[in-house]
Scaffold this active site. Structure first.
Site, PDB file in Angstrom:
ATOM      1  N   ASP A 396       0.862  -1.159   0.000  1.00 53.89           N
ATOM      2  CA  ASP A 396       0.000   0.000   0.000  1.00 53.89           C
ATOM      3  C   ASP A 396       0.914   1.229   0.000  1.00 53.89           C
ATOM      4  O   ASP A 396       2.066   1.143   0.418  1.00 53.89           O
ATOM      5  CB  ASP A 396      -0.850  -0.070   1.273  1.00 53.89           C
ATOM      6  CG  ASP A 396      -1.560   1.231   1.546  1.00 53.89           C
ATOM      7  OD1 ASP A 396      -2.296   1.682   0.672  1.00 53.89           O
ATOM      8  OD2 ASP A 396      -1.364   1.782   2.642  1.00 53.89           O
ATOM      9  N   ASP A 585      -1.984  -0.718   5.808  1.00 52.31           N
ATOM     10  CA  ASP A 585      -2.301  -0.141   7.117  1.00 52.31           C
ATOM     11  C   ASP A 585      -3.767   0.248   7.278  1.00 52.31           C
ATOM     12  O   ASP A 585      -4.232   0.456   8.375  1.00 52.31           O
ATOM     13  CB  ASP A 585      -1.443   1.110   7.358  1.00 52.31           C
ATOM     14  CG  ASP A 585      -1.852   2.259   6.444  1.00 52.31           C
ATOM     15  OD1 ASP A 585      -2.236   1.981   5.293  1.00 52.31           O
ATOM     16  OD2 ASP A 585      -1.796   3.412   6.880  1.00 52.31           O
ATOM     17  N   ASP A 589      -7.115  -1.933   3.134  1.00 53.10           N
ATOM     18  CA  ASP A 589      -6.141  -3.016   2.930  1.00 53.10           C
ATOM     19  C   ASP A 589      -6.555  -4.303   3.641  1.00 53.10           C
ATOM     20  O   ASP A 589      -6.030  -5.376   3.355  1.00 53.10           O
ATOM     21  CB  ASP A 589      -4.761  -2.611   3.472  1.00 53.10           C
ATOM     22  CG  ASP A 589      -4.233  -1.358   2.816  1.00 53.10           C
ATOM     23  OD1 ASP A 589      -4.325  -1.259   1.591  1.00 53.10           O
ATOM     24  OD2 ASP A 589      -3.730  -0.470   3.534  1.00 53.10           O
TER      25      ASP A 589
END
Ligand code: AMP
Length: 699
Positions: A396, A585, A589
């Protein structure tokens, strides 16, 4: 309720299934203690898997500690492989005492192994539990038989009580150690639900406000969201303007300015303004519910993960049973029943090596503590085994590779009349009149460098363009390039936001703001490439911001990714047969963290992400992933070594025990059996302790 799934999906045919089984049967429910350690931030979900795991953890500790005195007495009273050790003693009928104590021990301490074995057989995959149960049953039953025969015939028959008791104790200890190493399985679903407020302020026809539970909201309701509150449902803004922070939900790096007609997501945080929102989606169709669905979908996926210890145990089980059967038949034919029984029993007892009970748990425990010292909390021990041959790592952007904060990246000078400090002072001064996120970032940037903001006589906000003000007889503007109307030739980081400082009509400076790469991100990408792990950045952020970061890092990327998109990306790669590690995080996700072969969450991220992951980066430093990969390789190597030392020799010992070389006078003597058992246990323990990571070079 899905946490058991989460764990068992990764430990498909593993000890954990046994825990699940026990939990379902409610056997351990009375052991409520030991929960305090893990329950701190998970108060209130007693039905979830994590409390289940804690029960079991507490349970193995209790089983071991209560079995220990019993086991020690048995070991003191019975010779090892027929040899009396110096500290051992017997007294008349002591073998009967031993038989009674062993019966209590097998019922009390042996229970979890038998339950685990039943579960393994149900899945038609005998492994560790089956092997341990076999070893315990054979040594116990034969020893009872030996005592009876000794009294009936008066002729001494060697028993295996020592082996039985020591095997049980070591196996219980190993499981206790292992349980300590495994962290809690969090409850992502509950944490996700917490993001949405319980109640909403519904604006009624007569403009009065009614407080209504979010569950009772209807599509079309008008709700009011005060500054600083979380948005209770997905909807469209009717009235009001504000900046809405969706960073954790969507991965967009800065708070997004929103006004009438714009969509907002339930669970995002409203900034400074009051918003009136028309509810668009409720219940199952809401963004958060869809993320919840994806997470449970991910958790119900069976894992292909195989566990080497489990595999080795499975082989040993089959080899032991087959060799023992052959030995029995052959010795019946060429010898007599007593010889056949002796060889068969010795084979089966030898087959379940004591060292196997500690081979993996000691490595796991050592590896977990090494990990902790490098900022890694390994919740699922299988993660290390799986990660060591990973193919792809999906990362990410916002909050993972970048700091996730909107910061000043660069200040440029356009006129040598001014020093950099003076420009910064002007920037900070003029921003004193603005509430834009840019203003906050510039002011704190100046503060960090101890630069006092210049004082302005007047400041006005130019909506959508910037700010202007008067100071020392000059007119200043800090505005976007677009508002300034000319394109300046400035080399700024891709994806950054640029504002120019204009004095009277000349540009005297410029400031670039953006989300900054974490210092260790570049290093991480190098390490991944070196390890043949393909890095892919997947972000919810816009194309421009995504491209900027990806080009800086030199990696492939996907922008504008919804939680579904990220989930699909992981799924597609997995379907191609690749082993996927996901790092993230945010809430967005979480589904892909749960679906990936290994999910790594950034410690500073949302609880939802932490709960969906197998590994947590406690320092929130992507550089720690490097240690994780090293740890994964070294731990797996150690496990293999330990399996070799703990069980490998058995591939020779079993046939010997079965008497394959007996015709030429070589059998596995009891003495050799005893030595193998002790030496291999010691080797395995020392080898586990020798697991170490390279010293960190960057400190
Ligand atoms: P906005 O639509 O309010 O986010 O502003 C659009 C652009 O105007 C931003 O990307 C900045 O370049 C510029 N801008 C707006 N407000 C400010 C401010 N307070 N300080 C500096 N630049 C600003």
């Amino acid at each position: 309720m899905n946490n058991d799934n989460r764990y068992s999906s990764h430990n498909h045919h593993d000890y954990d299934d046994m825990y699940k089984l026990k939990h379902e049967h409610g056997i351990t429910d009375e052991h409520g203690y030991h929960k305090d350690q893990h329950q701190v931030h998970h108060a209130g979900h007693d039905h979830s898997g994590d409390s289940g795991h804690d029960h079991h953890h507490g349970n193995f500790k209790e089983l071991f500690l209560k079995s220990l005195p019993l086991g020690i007495i048995i070991m003191l009273l019975s010779p090892m492989y027929g040899f009396e050790l110096p500290f051992q003693f017997t007294f008349p009928y002591s073998d009967i005492v031993v038989a009674i104590l062993s019966t209590i021990l097998i019922i009390y301490g042996g229970r979890p192994f038998y339950q685990g074995a039943v579960d393994e057989f149900k899945q038609k995959e005998p492994g560790m539990m089956a092997l341990v149960s076999l070893g315990l049953s054979v040594s116990y039953l034969y020893s009872i038989y030996a005592v009876i025969i000794t009294y009936v015939t008066g002729e001494h028959v060697m028993d295996f009580f020592f082996e039985f008791a020591s095997l049980l104790l070591i196996m219980l200890l190993g499981h206790w150690i292992e349980m300590k190493a495994i962290g809690e399985a969090g409850d992502a679903q509950t944490e996700l639900a917490k993001l949405v407020p319980k109640d909403a302020h519904v604006v009624l026809e007569d403009d009065s406000i009614e407080i209504r539970p979010v569950a009772d909201l209807q599509v079309g309701d008008l709700i009011r969201v005060q500054a600083g509150e979380n948005v209770p449902a997905d909807g469209t803004i009717e009235r009001g303007e504000s900046r809405v922070n969706e960073a954790l939900l969507t991965g967009e790096s800065k708070a997004v300015k929103k006004g009438p007609g714009d969509k907002v997501i339930g669970g995002s945080t409203n900034g400074e303004g009051v918003l009136y929102i028309k509810v668009l989606e409720t219940g199952d169709k809401s963004f958060i519910s869809q993320v919840q669905d994806l997470i449970s979908q991910a958790q119900s996926q069976p894992s292909r993960a195989e566990n080497i210890a489990q595999k080795v145990a499975g082989w040993l089980f089959y080899i032991a049973v087959i060799v023992a059967l052959i030995a029995f038949v052959v010795w019946m034919v060429i010898g007599d029943i007593p010889t056949a029984v002796t060889f068969t029993i010795t084979t089966l007892v030898i087959a379940c090596p004591h060292a196997l009970g500690l081979a993996i748990p000691l490595v796991t425990a050592r590896s977990t503590s090494l990990g902790a010292s490098r900022g890694l909390l390994v919740k699922d021990r299988q993660a290390l085994e799986i990660a060591q041959d990973a193919d792809v790592m999906i990362l990410d952007k916002t909050g993972t590779l970048t700091t996730g904060e909107f910061k000043v990246l660069d200040v440029e000078l356009f006129n040598n009349k001014y020093k950099k400090e003076e420009i910064i002072a002007l920037l900070a001064g003029i921003e004193g009149g603005s509430s834009h996120p840019i203003a906050q970032s510039i002011i704190s940037f100046a503060e960090q460098q101890d630069i006092r903001p210049a004082s302005f006589d007047s400041i006005d906000v130019i909506s959508g363009a910037g700010v202007e003000g008067k100071a020392g007889g000059h007119r200043y503007q800090l505005i976007s390039q677009k508002a300034y109307g000319r394109n300046l030739d400035i080399d700024i980081p891709k994806g950054a936001t640029l504002s120019v400082l204009v004095e009277n009509d000349d540009v005297i400076g410029a400031v670039a703001l953006g989300d900054e790469l974490k210092p260790t991100s570049k290093e991480l990408i190098k390490v991944l490439k070196k390890n043949n792990i393909q890095p892919i950045m997947a972000t919810g952020d816009n194309e421009k911001a995504a491209q900027g970061a990806a080009e800086d890092l030199g990696i492939e990327y996907r922008s504008n990714q919804s939680p579904q998109d990220k989930y699909e990306l992981v799924k597609t790669l997995k379907d191609e047969g690749k082993k996927v590690i996901m790092v993230g995080d945010g809430v967005n996700d979480a589904p892909s963290l749960a679906l990936a072969d290994v999910g790594i969450a950034v410690g500073a991220g949302t609880q939802v992400a932490l709960d969906s992951a197998d590994v947590i980066l406690t320092q929130s430093d992507p550089g720690d992933i490097e240690s994780f990969i090293e740890l994964a390789h070294k731990t797996t190597r150690k496990m293999k070594q330990n399996l070799f030392w703990g069980a490998g020799y058995n591939f020779i010992a079993i046939p010997l025990a079965a008497g394959i070389l007996a015709p030429i006078g070589i059998t596995l003597s009891p003495a050799l059996g005893a030595i193998l058992m002790s030496v291999s246990t010691v080797i395995v323990a020392i080898n586990a302790i020798l697991l170490n990571l390279d010293p960190k070079n960057n400190g």
